[in-house]
Design a protein around this motif. Structure first.
Motif, short mmCIF file in Angstrom:
data_model
loop_
_atom_site.label_atom_id
_atom_site.label_comp_id
_atom_site.label_asym_id
_atom_site.label_seq_id
_atom_site.Cartn_x
_atom_site.Cartn_y
_atom_site.Cartn_z
N ASN A 94 0.85 -1.19 0.00
CA ASN A 94 0.00 0.00 0.00
C ASN A 94 0.89 1.24 0.00
OD1 ASN A 94 -2.31 1.69 0.22
ND2 ASN A 94 -3.35 0.13 1.45
N ARG A 100 -1.66 7.86 3.10
CA ARG A 100 -3.00 7.38 3.40
C ARG A 100 -3.74 8.39 4.28
NH1 ARG A 100 -7.17 4.45 1.51
NH2 ARG A 100 -8.63 4.14 3.22
N TYR A 145 -1.76 -5.41 -7.51
CA TYR A 145 -1.58 -4.00 -7.16
C TYR A 145 -2.47 -3.11 -8.01
CZ TYR A 145 2.53 -4.55 -4.13
OH TYR A 145 3.39 -4.85 -3.12
N LEU A 148 -5.47 -1.70 -6.32
CA LEU A 148 -5.20 -0.55 -5.44
C LEU A 148 -5.09 0.73 -6.25
CD1 LEU A 148 -4.21 0.88 -2.82
CD2 LEU A 148 -1.90 0.11 -3.44
#
Length: 215
Positions: A94, A100, A145, A148
Motif C-alpha cells: 500500500n 494514506r 496491485y 489498489l
C-alpha cells in the motif's frame, strides 16, 4: 495561470518518488504552470479522526477538514489548485501511512453522504499519482496491485477531474547495496534498471506533468 501542486508521500527527498514528482512539476512548468511541492514527512499531522464536522448540516467545514495541524494549510492549497500530483513508494502492498492519512483528510471531507451526489467539491481538480516500488513490474499482477491503483484513481475523481497514474517498478533502493543484508536482490540488475528504465519513467512523469497542466 494554472496552479499545480505535488505531494510527496515518501520519506526520502531527491530519491525515486521525489525525483519523479520533480519531473512532473518540470513538465507542468514547461507549459507555463505555477508549481509548488510539499513533502508530507516535513509535517506533523494525523489521519481523519471521525469528528464529522464536514458532514454536519450547515457546517462551515463542508468540503474542508476541520482538524487544525500542519496539514490544514496544505489541504486548502490543494482545493485551490488545478492539478494535483501525488507520489508514494509502496510499503507492504500500500501507499505510505502519511499518504494514506493525507488522502483520508482530503477526500472524506469532500465525499457527499447525500443520495445522488458523490462529491461536494465545487471545482475541478485533475490528478496524477506516481507509484514507486522495489518489486519488478511482472510481480504487480501476482499481488493485484492494479486494484489498489484503480481504486485510488476512482476515489480521486471525487474532485471532478480526470485521474491517472504512473508506475515505476524495480527501483534502485539503496545508495550502496554492500551495506545492507539484501542478498535476494541483484545489484547489477538494479543498476541496469536505474540507468536504462528510470530515465524513461522520468520522461513519462514529465510528459504527464505537461499534459495535465495543459489540459
Amino acid at each position: 495561470m494554472v496552479k499545480v501542486l505535488s505531494i510527496n508521500g515518501g520519506p526520502r527527498k531527491n530519491w525515486n518518488t521525489d525525483t519523479l514528482l520533480q519531473k512532473a512539476l518540470e513538465g507542468s512548468k514547461s507549459v507555463g504552470a505555477q508549481t509548488e511541492a510539499v513533502h508530507l514527512y516535513d509535517l506533523n499531522f494525523k489521519g481523519c479522526t471521525s469528528c464529522f464536522a464536514c458532514k454536519r448540516k450547515n457546517s462551515k467545514y463542508v468540503g474542508h477538514c476541520a482538524m487544525k495541524d500542519d496539514l490544514s494549510e496544505v489541504l486548502e492549497k490543494v482545493l485551490k489548485s488545478d492539478v494535483l500530483f501525488l507520489g508514494s513508494p509502496i510499503y507492504f502492498s500500500n501507499v505510505t501511512g502519511l499518504m494514506r492519512s493525507f488522502l483520508e483528510r482530503l477526500l472524506f471531507s469532500n465525499l457527499s453522504y447525500n443520495e445522488g451526489h458523490r462529491s461536494v467539491y465545487p471545482g475541478k481538480l485533475s490528478s496524477g499519482f506516481i507509484y514507486t516500488m522495489n518489486v519488478p513490474e511482472e510481480f504487480l499482477q501476482q499481488v493485484n496491485y492494479e486494484a489498489l491503483f484503480e481504486q485510488t484513481k476512482n476515489t480521486l475523481q471525487l474532485l471532478n477531474g480526470t485521474s491517472e497514474y504512473l508506475i515505476s517498478a524495480d527501483t534502485y533502493q539503496f545508495d550502496d547495496y554492500s551495506k545492507y543484508d539484501a542478498a535476494m536482490f541483484n545489484e547489477k540488475h538494479k543498476f541496469q534498471v536505474k540507468t536504462e528504465q528510470f530515465p524513461l519513467d522520468c520522461q513519462k512523469a514529465f510528459d504527464m506533468g505537461a499534459r495535465l497542466a495543459r489540459d
